[in-house]
Write a protein that holds these residues in place. Structure first.
Motif, PDB file in Angstrom:
ATOM      1  N   SER A 297       0.825  -1.213   0.000  1.00  0.00           N
ATOM      2  CA  SER A 297       0.000   0.000   0.000  1.00  0.00           C
ATOM      3  C   SER A 297       0.852   1.254   0.000  1.00  0.00           C
ATOM      4  O   SER A 297       0.524   2.232  -0.684  1.00  0.00           O
TER       5      SER A 297
ATOM      6  N   ILE B  45      -9.098  10.721  -6.341  1.00  0.00           N
ATOM      7  CA  ILE B  45      -9.814   9.839  -5.405  1.00  0.00           C
ATOM      8  C   ILE B  45      -8.999   8.578  -5.129  1.00  0.00           C
ATOM      9  O   ILE B  45      -8.860   8.154  -3.976  1.00  0.00           O
ATOM     10  N   ASP B  46      -8.436   7.988  -6.174  1.00  0.00           N
ATOM     11  CA  ASP B  46      -7.605   6.791  -5.994  1.00  0.00           C
ATOM     12  C   ASP B  46      -6.395   7.087  -5.119  1.00  0.00           C
ATOM     13  O   ASP B  46      -6.040   6.300  -4.240  1.00  0.00           O
TER      14      ASP B  46
ATOM     15  N   ARG C 271      -7.507   7.452  -1.527  1.00  0.00           N
ATOM     16  CA  ARG C 271      -7.858   6.138  -0.973  1.00  0.00           C
ATOM     17  C   ARG C 271      -6.603   5.342  -0.627  1.00  0.00           C
ATOM     18  O   ARG C 271      -6.482   4.759   0.449  1.00  0.00           O
TER      19      ARG C 271
ATOM     20  N   GLY D 161      -4.898   6.841   2.415  1.00  0.00           N
ATOM     21  CA  GLY D 161      -5.607   6.475   3.643  1.00  0.00           C
ATOM     22  C   GLY D 161      -5.342   5.036   4.049  1.00  0.00           C
ATOM     23  O   GLY D 161      -5.144   4.732   5.221  1.00  0.00           O
ATOM     24  N   GLN D 162      -5.333   4.164   3.063  1.00  0.00           N
ATOM     25  CA  GLN D 162      -5.059   2.750   3.323  1.00  0.00           C
ATOM     26  C   GLN D 162      -3.636   2.567   3.853  1.00  0.00           C
ATOM     27  O   GLN D 162      -3.412   1.835   4.816  1.00  0.00           O
TER      28      GLN D 162
END
Length: 112
Positions: free
Chosen positions: A48, A75-76, A79, A82-83
């Motif tokens: 990640s 957005i990707d 995300r 955040g992950q």
């Protein structure tokens, strides 16, 4: 920083696996399975983090080149970031039992 923590945990888990197998404990397989499950979290964190860094680099390059960044890219990237942040926190928590190890760094302590 996270790369060093991942390396540190991999080394500790390798030691734990070896110790469990060498002791020939009655339930060494359960101990090794537990270590392998923790290693899977470390591996996911590394993946990640690499993906999030790549997405950020791509957006930075596009912006620097004057190319409009599509909303889906933003957005990707958010995300993935955040992950990666969540998994980094999980890895910090996994390292806590090793806080007395001489190679453990205080900067790896979980925040909050």
């Amino acid at each position: 920083m996270i790369d060093d923590l991942i390396y540190f945990l991999r080394a500790r888990y390798a030691e734990e696996r070896q110790t469990a197998i060498e002791r020939r404990m009655q339930n060494w397989q359960a101990d090794v399975a537990d270590v392998n499950a923790k290693q899977a979290v470390v591996d996911a964190c590394e993946r990640s983090t690499i993906l999030a860094a790549g997405a950020t680099r791509k957006i930075t390059d596009m912006t620097a080149a004057g190319v409009a960044v599509p909303m889906v890219e933003l957005i990707d990237a958010a995300r993935l970031e955040g992950q990666a942040t969540s998994l980094s926190h999980a890895v910090s928590l996994l390292a806590q039992p090793h806080a007395r190890h001489p190679e453990y760094r205080q900067e790896w302590r979980p925040r909050g």
